[in-house]
Motif scaffolding. Sequence first.
Motif, short mmCIF file in Angstrom:
data_model
loop_
_atom_site.label_atom_id
_atom_site.label_comp_id
_atom_site.label_asym_id
_atom_site.label_seq_id
_atom_site.Cartn_x
_atom_site.Cartn_y
_atom_site.Cartn_z
N GLN A 335 -36.26 8.18 -41.92
CA GLN A 335 -36.10 6.64 -42.05
C GLN A 335 -35.11 6.23 -41.06
OE1 GLN A 335 -34.59 5.55 -46.06
NE2 GLN A 335 -35.85 3.83 -45.92
N GLY A 336 -33.92 6.63 -40.75
CA GLY A 336 -33.05 6.29 -39.45
C GLY A 336 -33.65 5.87 -38.37
N LEU A 337 -34.39 7.03 -37.97
CA LEU A 337 -34.80 7.07 -36.56
C LEU A 337 -36.09 5.89 -36.61
CD1 LEU A 337 -35.14 8.20 -33.93
CD2 LEU A 337 -36.67 10.17 -34.71
N GLU A 338 -36.76 5.91 -37.60
CA GLU A 338 -38.11 4.78 -37.64
C GLU A 338 -37.36 3.38 -37.63
OE1 GLU A 338 -41.35 2.90 -37.88
OE2 GLU A 338 -41.14 5.33 -37.88
N PHE A 339 -36.13 3.19 -38.24
CA PHE A 339 -35.57 1.88 -38.22
C PHE A 339 -35.06 1.64 -36.62
CE2 PHE A 339 -33.94 2.04 -42.65
CZ PHE A 339 -35.29 1.43 -43.15
N LEU A 340 -34.61 2.64 -35.98
CA LEU A 340 -34.10 2.63 -34.61
C LEU A 340 -35.39 2.17 -33.80
CD1 LEU A 340 -31.94 2.72 -32.36
CD2 LEU A 340 -32.45 5.29 -32.30
N THR A 341 -36.36 3.03 -34.03
CA THR A 341 -37.60 2.95 -33.07
C THR A 341 -38.22 1.74 -33.21
OG1 THR A 341 -37.82 5.30 -33.40
CG2 THR A 341 -39.70 3.90 -32.56
N GLY A 342 -38.30 0.87 -34.51
CA GLY A 342 -38.76 -0.27 -34.84
C GLY A 342 -38.13 -1.30 -33.91
N VAL A 343 -36.88 -1.16 -33.88
CA VAL A 343 -36.32 -2.25 -32.78
C VAL A 343 -36.75 -2.08 -31.42
CG1 VAL A 343 -33.91 -3.31 -32.25
CG2 VAL A 343 -34.36 -2.46 -34.53
N LYS A 344 -36.75 -0.77 -31.12
CA LYS A 344 -37.06 -0.48 -29.79
C LYS A 344 -38.37 -0.99 -29.18
CE LYS A 344 -34.67 4.02 -28.97
NZ LYS A 344 -34.56 4.02 -27.79
N GLU A 345 -39.38 -0.84 -30.29
CA GLU A 345 -40.61 -1.31 -30.28
C GLU A 345 -41.05 -2.66 -29.88
OE1 GLU A 345 -44.26 -1.97 -33.57
OE2 GLU A 345 -43.40 0.00 -33.40
N SER A 346 -40.00 -3.61 -30.69
CA SER A 346 -40.38 -4.83 -30.36
C SER A 346 -39.57 -5.32 -29.18
CB SER A 346 -39.51 -5.67 -31.41
OG SER A 346 -38.14 -5.36 -31.21
N ASN A 347 -38.81 -4.68 -28.69
CA ASN A 347 -38.42 -5.09 -27.12
C ASN A 347 -39.21 -4.71 -26.17
OD1 ASN A 347 -35.60 -6.14 -28.28
ND2 ASN A 347 -34.57 -4.47 -28.04
N PHE A 348 -39.72 -3.33 -26.30
CA PHE A 348 -40.73 -2.76 -25.30
C PHE A 348 -41.97 -3.51 -25.23
CE2 PHE A 348 -40.39 0.99 -23.04
CZ PHE A 348 -38.77 1.47 -23.02
N ARG A 349 -42.72 -4.10 -26.37
CA ARG A 349 -43.60 -4.62 -26.26
C ARG A 349 -43.53 -6.04 -25.57
NH1 ARG A 349 -44.51 -4.87 -31.44
NH2 ARG A 349 -46.11 -3.64 -31.58
N LYS A 350 -42.43 -6.70 -25.67
CA LYS A 350 -42.07 -7.88 -24.72
C LYS A 350 -42.17 -7.34 -23.20
CE LYS A 350 -38.56 -11.16 -23.58
NZ LYS A 350 -37.10 -11.74 -23.89
N GLY A 351 -41.68 -6.44 -22.78
CA GLY A 351 -41.68 -5.68 -21.18
C GLY A 351 -43.10 -5.42 -21.14
N LEU A 352 -43.80 -4.72 -21.84
CA LEU A 352 -45.22 -4.23 -21.31
C LEU A 352 -46.02 -5.45 -21.28
CD1 LEU A 352 -45.72 -1.10 -23.66
CD2 LEU A 352 -45.19 -1.24 -21.25
N THR A 353 -45.85 -6.37 -22.12
CA THR A 353 -46.90 -7.78 -21.98
C THR A 353 -46.44 -8.39 -20.61
OG1 THR A 353 -46.63 -8.21 -24.35
CG2 THR A 353 -47.32 -10.16 -22.99
N ARG A 354 -45.22 -8.39 -20.25
CA ARG A 354 -44.81 -9.10 -19.08
C ARG A 354 -45.68 -8.11 -17.71
NH1 ARG A 354 -41.39 -12.00 -15.66
NH2 ARG A 354 -40.67 -10.91 -13.85
N ARG A 355 -45.61 -6.84 -17.98
CA ARG A 355 -46.31 -5.84 -17.23
C ARG A 355 -47.88 -6.41 -16.86
NH1 ARG A 355 -47.36 0.20 -18.68
NH2 ARG A 355 -45.05 0.55 -17.99
N LEU A 356 -48.55 -6.81 -18.04
CA LEU A 356 -49.81 -7.16 -18.01
C LEU A 356 -50.09 -8.45 -17.21
CD1 LEU A 356 -51.07 -6.18 -21.64
CD2 LEU A 356 -51.57 -4.91 -19.29
N GLU A 357 -49.02 -9.44 -17.71
CA GLU A 357 -49.03 -10.48 -16.96
C GLU A 357 -49.14 -10.65 -15.61
OE1 GLU A 357 -46.47 -14.99 -17.08
OE2 GLU A 357 -45.55 -12.92 -18.02
N ILE A 358 -48.09 -9.60 -14.95
CA ILE A 358 -48.05 -9.47 -13.56
C ILE A 358 -49.61 -8.90 -12.90
CG2 ILE A 358 -46.84 -8.37 -11.68
CD1 ILE A 358 -45.13 -10.64 -12.67
N LEU A 359 -49.97 -8.06 -13.66
CA LEU A 359 -51.12 -7.32 -13.40
C LEU A 359 -52.57 -8.09 -13.41
CD1 LEU A 359 -52.84 -4.79 -12.42
CD2 LEU A 359 -52.96 -4.14 -14.78
#
Length: 459
Positions: A335-359
């Motif tokens: 559960q603790g790792l899941e909470f940590l990963t959930g926050v990582k996920e939201s931040n990473f989705r933003k970066g991956l979306t920018r990658r798609l935008e540049i591409l």
Amino acid sequence: MSKYFVDPSIEFTPYQIYQYVEDFKNGSEHKRLVNLEKYYKANNSTIMNRKKSLNDDINNKLVSGYPRYITTMATGYFVGGSESVKYIFPAKNDSIEDSFRYNDERAVTTNLAKNASIYGYAVEQYFIDKEGNFRFKEIDPKNVILLFENNVDEDLLAVIKFIDYTYTKANGDKEIKTLIEFYNKDRYCEYTFIDGSYKPEYTLEDDNMFIDVPFTYYENPDRLGDFESIITLIDAYDKALSDNSNLFEYYNDCYIVFKGCELDDEEVKLKDMKGLNIPEGADVFYLQKPQVSGDIMNYLDTLRKDIHKFSMVPDMTDKDFLNASSGVAMRLKLQGLEFLTGVKESNFRKGLTRRLEILADYLSISNNDFEFERALIVFKRNTVESLSEIIDSAVRLKGIISDESVIDMLPNVDTQEELKKLKKQKEENMQTFNMQLQADESSNEDEQPENNDNDNQID
């Protein structure tokens, strides 16, 4: 991560850019990054530079490797699976898929997640290679300076890359060269400084062919490395581990006591002796070493539990974790790792979306229309799951949700390929059913008795 905020109206000169590099290399942020890398590589100075005591030659330096363990587990759980990051596009786009394969998208994304886990953030660069292909690659944060606008969105205004190397001249003298690359929305510049002196003949300047600064940064929660907040606990664990090793080695070298007799050096050669003539009334024995207290082991165990608790990365060797009997129990342990990963996920989705935008912007040059805003990025945890529980859930949901959603629940199954196979199987079953139906009808017609007109006459 300490950020540099700049005025967007500033026109950067080569010397201003160089001053940013010098300030970064000599500042606290660069020292923090270097220190975190040392911990990850099990070369932290707290243990490796430890001095031995004045009266003791034993100085073991044991490093637990917890930082690497924490980063490996957190990164592997987040993006370590073959389907951890899935892109769902509005329509099939071969150009995007080809570009992802060419760049080995999965490896780059995994390395970005690892860098964010170590340093607290990761940096990705976009460029065009010699063959004209769009490329993206993770960059070492220790050699990158990010310049932001001081607004609510903290827009990325410019990026400075640098590298120092030693150059040997023809006369044998050595000099330090600093190669600096500067990127903003409009231009790309390259400068070379030799021992801090700007040489204009090494200058290169060109237009930026992308719509924006060709970089993306991915932030970890609070911009901290996954093990950065528990470094003091790791230090305490490594010190106790080293002290325990020193104590064990110290008492492992036991002394022989000769009581009531005297033996010279020629008589006492322990490696060659097979026996000793001990005078009557004398005694020879090992000096009894005291038993090492279990307090230090209890201390180590307490530190170990705190390290896992506060890093939110579970101890996979813990008996309570191994005894988790169901998928629900396993998820509670994670559960603790899941909470940590959930926050990582939201931040990473933003970066991956920018990658798609540049591409998408680069592909638009070749009239390849791609609406990156409509792309859906789905994360799936890389964890051990109970296959029987998954299958049971899938069976229960059949008829309630679509077949595609049911099949998508199953691990290591290509949903689209299975849907094609399922459609083909249904068509084959229908053909078999129709053939069997026709055969039954034909058989029934053959078995019907012939009509006898006499039987229908009325007497």
